[in-house]
Design a protein around this motif. Sequence first.
Motif, PDB file in Angstrom:
ATOM      1  N   LEU A   1       0.828  -1.195   0.000  1.00 56.04           N
ATOM      2  CA  LEU A   1       0.000   0.000   0.000  1.00 56.04           C
ATOM      3  C   LEU A   1       0.864   1.248   0.000  1.00 56.04           C
ATOM      4  O   LEU A   1       2.018   1.226   0.424  1.00 56.04           O
ATOM      5  N   GLY A   2       0.268   2.354  -0.479  1.00 57.24           N
ATOM      6  CA  GLY A   2       0.953   3.635  -0.477  1.00 57.24           C
ATOM      7  C   GLY A   2       0.331   4.601   0.501  1.00 57.24           C
ATOM      8  O   GLY A   2      -0.704   4.321   1.127  1.00 57.24           O
ATOM      9  N   ASN A   3       0.939   5.764   0.627  1.00 56.53           N
ATOM     10  CA  ASN A   3       0.463   6.743   1.603  1.00 56.53           C
ATOM     11  C   ASN A   3      -0.970   7.197   1.319  1.00 56.53           C
ATOM     12  O   ASN A   3      -1.772   7.367   2.244  1.00 56.53           O
TER      13      ASN A   3
ATOM     14  N   TRP B   1      -3.629   5.006   2.701  1.00 55.05           N
ATOM     15  CA  TRP B   1      -3.837   5.206   4.132  1.00 55.05           C
ATOM     16  C   TRP B   1      -4.499   6.546   4.417  1.00 55.05           C
ATOM     17  O   TRP B   1      -5.407   6.638   5.240  1.00 55.05           O
ATOM     18  N   TRP B   2      -4.054   7.594   3.738  1.00 51.22           N
ATOM     19  CA  TRP B   2      -4.555   8.936   4.042  1.00 51.22           C
ATOM     20  C   TRP B   2      -6.055   9.073   3.779  1.00 51.22           C
ATOM     21  O   TRP B   2      -6.735   9.835   4.458  1.00 51.22           O
ATOM     22  N   ALA B   3      -6.539   8.347   2.781  1.00 52.37           N
ATOM     23  CA  ALA B   3      -7.955   8.460   2.427  1.00 52.37           C
ATOM     24  C   ALA B   3      -8.862   7.625   3.328  1.00 52.37           C
ATOM     25  O   ALA B   3     -10.083   7.696   3.194  1.00 52.37           O
TER      26      ALA B   3
ATOM     27  N   GLN C   1       5.750   3.951   4.654  1.00 49.95           N
ATOM     28  CA  GLN C   1       6.605   4.793   5.481  1.00 49.95           C
ATOM     29  C   GLN C   1       5.976   6.145   5.808  1.00 49.95           C
ATOM     30  O   GLN C   1       6.486   6.878   6.656  1.00 49.95           O
ATOM     31  N   TRP C   2       4.889   6.501   5.110  1.00 52.02           N
ATOM     32  CA  TRP C   2       4.186   7.763   5.361  1.00 52.02           C
ATOM     33  C   TRP C   2       2.724   7.492   5.687  1.00 52.02           C
ATOM     34  O   TRP C   2       1.851   8.294   5.383  1.00 52.02           O
TER      35      TRP C   2
ATOM     36  N   HIS D   1       6.902   1.336  -1.106  1.00 55.79           N
ATOM     37  CA  HIS D   1       6.254   2.422  -1.845  1.00 55.79           C
ATOM     38  C   HIS D   1       7.156   3.643  -1.954  1.00 55.79           C
ATOM     39  O   HIS D   1       7.402   4.154  -3.041  1.00 55.79           O
ATOM     40  N   GLU D   2       7.668   4.132  -0.823  1.00 56.38           N
ATOM     41  CA  GLU D   2       8.584   5.271  -0.847  1.00 56.38           C
ATOM     42  C   GLU D   2      10.019   4.783  -0.965  1.00 56.38           C
ATOM     43  O   GLU D   2      10.416   3.831  -0.281  1.00 56.38           O
TER      44      GLU D   2
END
Length: 308
Positions: A125-127, A130-132, A180-181, A222-223
């Motif tokens: 997964l990417g940031n 998660w942010w959404a 990581q974010w 991802h990062e």
Amino acid sequence: MKGGLALAAGGTLFGGYALAEPFRLRVSRYELRPKSWPQGLRLRAAVIADLHVCDPWMGLARVHQIVARTNALKPDVVLLLGDFIASRRMSRISGLIPYAQPIPNGDWAKVLKGLEAPLGVHAVLGNHDWWADEEAQTRRSGPTVVGTALQDVGIAVYQNDSVRLETENGAFWLAGLADQWALFPPWRADGQYPPIPYEGLHDLPATLAQVTDDAPVVLMAHEPDIFAEMGDLADRVAVTISGHTHGGQVRLFGYAPVVPSRYGRRFLYGHIVDGDRNLVVSGGLGCSGLPIRFGVPPEIVALDIMGA
């Protein structure tokens, strides 16, 4: 007046191209020969990063096109590097009228189910994934709705996990790092954010602790920042594959004004070699912040990894 007309024409051409470039699609190919990679073991990995699915910039028809183009590469394994959705929160932060109309997670996940590879389809997964997800942010842990959508169609989602994959010519480990974010930071008592703006869920030592033999390791992260932060574990990873930066998303004469990395342009894009270590950063496919690209066309990455 001629100068003004030329400037206006140039601005129009730049804007038109920047709005059109998100709809291009290319395949970027890399041949890697890590010193730790066994002779005779050849692997083709197709990499899809930063889809940011939304209408109208990355609709289902576009995802179908990407799936078909990826399958045409005949990969041994498909690696999905996160940021599957476009975070509308970022549109609100930037003060824009939201341009990204969401597409139900189950719909785009069903399209990705069409990806084909003998060694399977694997994801981190990417940031933005998660942010959404407000509930995951509140819990400060998974599961996420994006991760669940992928798992529901049979795509493995890695959160600090490693798995050994066997081929006719040998084995390798596929490791997937948690984002990581991932988490917005909590407010401190004095009302100030901590120095690092986001909190990660990544745990590289725990991920590599699951590797139980000397077979080489391919790391999905991802990062790309983890590439500079591996410490004593660096030599254990043959190849690190990342997305996140979008190659800057806008590059003028090779210069990217904005790069979402603590290391600036160090891990902006492409094949980066540090001693015997290899990092490949995909330019990704979708858009973030603004629905434009310039100098960084959307790409699928094809990696051929073989012995030195």
